[in-house]
Structure formats: C-alpha cells, structure tokens
Design a protein around this motif. Structure first.
Motif, PDB file in Angstrom:
ATOM      1  N   ALA A 187       2.032   3.098  19.137  1.00  0.00           N
ATOM      2  CA  ALA A 187       1.192   3.543  20.034  1.00  0.00           C
ATOM      3  C   ALA A 187       0.791   2.102  20.968  1.00  0.00           C
ATOM      4  CB  ALA A 187      -0.081   4.391  19.640  1.00  0.00           C
ATOM      5  N   ASP A 188       0.529   1.105  20.130  1.00  0.00           N
ATOM      6  CA  ASP A 188       0.087  -0.148  20.869  1.00  0.00           C
ATOM      7  C   ASP A 188       1.116  -0.757  21.533  1.00  0.00           C
ATOM      8  OD1 ASP A 188      -2.476   0.445  20.264  1.00  0.00           O
ATOM      9  OD2 ASP A 188      -2.596  -1.067  18.459  1.00  0.00           O
ATOM     10  N   GLN A 189       2.456  -0.746  20.736  1.00  0.00           N
ATOM     11  CA  GLN A 189       3.686  -1.309  21.470  1.00  0.00           C
ATOM     12  C   GLN A 189       3.907  -0.534  22.631  1.00  0.00           C
ATOM     13  OE1 GLN A 189       7.477  -1.770  19.253  1.00  0.00           O
ATOM     14  NE2 GLN A 189       6.099  -1.894  17.350  1.00  0.00           N
ATOM     15  N   ILE A 190       3.543   0.687  23.140  1.00  0.00           N
ATOM     16  CA  ILE A 190       3.640   1.359  24.292  1.00  0.00           C
ATOM     17  C   ILE A 190       2.445   1.339  25.136  1.00  0.00           C
ATOM     18  CG2 ILE A 190       4.041   3.488  25.529  1.00  0.00           C
ATOM     19  CD1 ILE A 190       5.468   4.521  23.140  1.00  0.00           C
ATOM     20  N   PHE A 191       1.360   1.275  24.780  1.00  0.00           N
ATOM     21  CA  PHE A 191       0.149   1.383  25.561  1.00  0.00           C
ATOM     22  C   PHE A 191      -0.754  -0.048  25.460  1.00  0.00           C
ATOM     23  CE2 PHE A 191       1.167   5.712  24.954  1.00  0.00           C
ATOM     24  CZ  PHE A 191       1.256   5.968  26.223  1.00  0.00           C
ATOM     25  N   GLY A 192      -0.218  -0.754  24.635  1.00  0.00           N
ATOM     26  CA  GLY A 192      -1.031  -1.971  24.491  1.00  0.00           C
ATOM     27  C   GLY A 192      -2.064  -2.354  23.257  1.00  0.00           C
ATOM     28  N   SER A 193      -2.328  -3.620  22.881  1.00  0.00           N
ATOM     29  CA  SER A 193      -3.165  -3.601  22.139  1.00  0.00           C
ATOM     30  C   SER A 193      -4.644  -3.931  22.637  1.00  0.00           C
ATOM     31  CB  SER A 193      -2.763  -4.993  21.001  1.00  0.00           C
ATOM     32  OG  SER A 193      -3.906  -5.328  20.018  1.00  0.00           O
TER      33      SER A 193
END
Length: 273
Positions: free
Chosen positions: A255-261
């Motif tokens: 999810a963070d690879q798509i929407f960011g950390s």
C-alpha cells in the motif's frame, strides 16, 4: 531486468487473487476488467524475454489508439484521469490533466472532483487490496518516499515511473511533450491537429530550447527538440529513481509503495538509524 520481472510477477499474483475474490462475489464485470489487466501484465512479462531487436511474436498487435472524438461527458473523474495519464505516461498535475483531456477528449476535467479522489482510491485499496485493475495515486518523492504534492499517477506503472527526483519534473515535462506530439499525429483528419491540441503543444514548445519561438506547429521539430534536451538529464534522473525504488521495495508495504509512506514514519526511521 530482475526487478521488472519481480514486480510483474507480483502484480500477476495480486490480479489472480483479486479475480478469484471477484468471482466468489459474482462480480462478472470486475472479473472481466481484471482479466484484461492480467493479460496486459502477462504480455509485458513475455516481452522481457523477446530477443533484442526482434518483435515478440506471442504478443498481439497493439490496439488502435482511442477514438479521441468520443464524448466523455458521462465518464467518472477517475476514468478521465486514467485516460489523460495513460496518454502522458508520466505523473501530472490536475491542471495539465484537465488541459490534456480537453484538447484530446473534448472535455476538461473538473479538477475540484480530484481533491478527494486519491484519498478514496487509497481507502478502497486498503480495504480490498488490488481489487481494481488500477488505482489513481500520488507520485512519490525520491527522498522521503511520501506523496508528492499535486502529482497524480497510476498504480499500474512501475515504481520507478511513479517516483519524482530533482530532475524528474523536467524529464517528465519533455516526455509529456513528446507523447502529446505522438498523439496529435494519430488524430483523424487531414493531418492538421485541432486548434485546442495545437494551443496545448505550442505552450509546451515555448519551454523547450531549440524550438523556434514563432511559426506554425511542427510536431517533428518539437519532438526532436524535446528528445535532445531529455537526453541530457535522463540518465541521472533514472539513476536517482532506481535507487529510490530499491529503498521503497525494501522498506514499504504494498500500500505504501502505491500511496506513499507517511512522513512521520520516515522521520522516526531516520532518528532510529
């Protein structure tokens, strides 16, 4: 090549899992959409094994370009964003997406509808990961791996394509100009792009060294000028994004690879390292 293979194989697994879930829920429309996306991903995987310089015989011919004259009045904002981003192939701001959609698809985007789109997309993904063929997401900053302000991208793009480094804005602008020139040449008609397309491309051309400040639109010259300058920056920019993508794959969830950390997590990680 190995990173691309890993990403594509992971994507295929997610799509297969999502197809199974959609089938169990008797959602035939979603199954069909996921099947098409899985076929595209499989073709991209196959293409990596084609010998250099030889066409991939197993891959069918590319479909005809979209019918740009089609009316998009009833299309959801999400679909309109997808159409514009698919044409540009690089992250873009809402204003540019609206201009591209108006020029090539005959209707501007209502950018006010985009303010909540990315949040809705992330909420949907976290509830049911990879249930949709694509998600509209933010581009990611190369240093913090956080959402880049006002830059939208597509989840189906490789991570490197969704990252933004110090030189990426310029490289992406030049890439956009070249893509728009290509799309203008594919438009039906007598070879002269419609006035809205010409205005958009001439605005791009004014910011490209080597293209004359005056005179009619020359698609070939615009493309050559953009390619010449992009060549200066492309290698350094690609190295920066490749390194950022490596860090993102090591540290971030799907999810963070798509929407960011979230920025707070990165700050905490830096203090503890």
């Amino acid at each position: 090549m190995h990173e691309h293979l890993d990403a594509l194989e992971k994507r295929m697994q997610h799509l297969q899992h999502a197809m199974r879930q959609a089938h169990e829920q008797h959602d035939s429309a979603q199954v069909n959409a996921l099947r098409l996306e899985l076929q595209r991903t499989q073709r991209a995987w196959d293409a990596l094994f084609a010998p250099d310089g030889e066409p991939d015989q197993a891959q069918p011919a590319s479909p005809s370009p979209p019918a740009f004259e089609r009316a998009w009045a009833d299309a959801p904002a999400r679909e309109q964003v997808h159409q514009a981003l698919a044409l540009l192939t690089v992250p873009a701001a809402p204003q540019l997406l609206s201009q591209v959609h108006e020029a090539f698809f005959s209707r501007p985007l209502n950018t006010a509808r985009l303010t909540t789109l990315r949040r809705d997309e992330e909420r949907s993904f976290r509830a049911t990961p990879f249930a949709r063929p694509y998600y509209v997401c933010s581009a990611l900053t190369f240093d913090l791996l956080s959402p880049a302000r006002a830059l939208l991208a597509l989840s189906t793009w490789p991570l490197e394509q969704r990252l933004v480094g110090p030189l990426t804005h310029r490289v992406n602008f030049l890439t956009s100009a070249m893509r728009l020139a290509d799309a203008a040449e594919r438009l039906p008609g007598d070879g002269t792009p419609p006035e809205p397309v010409q205005r958009l491309l001439l605005r791009c051309a004014r910011n490209i060294p080597g293209y004359p400040a005056r005179g009619p639109l020359d698609l070939g010259r615009l493309r050559r000028a953009a390619a010449a300058e992009r060549e200066i920056h492309a290698s350094d920019d690609a190295d920066t994004r490749a390194e950022a993508a490596r860090r993102a794959r090591q540290r971030l969830s799907d999810a963070d690879q798509i929407f960011g950390s979230p920025l707070r997590n990165v700050a905490r990680e830096r203090r503890s390292s």
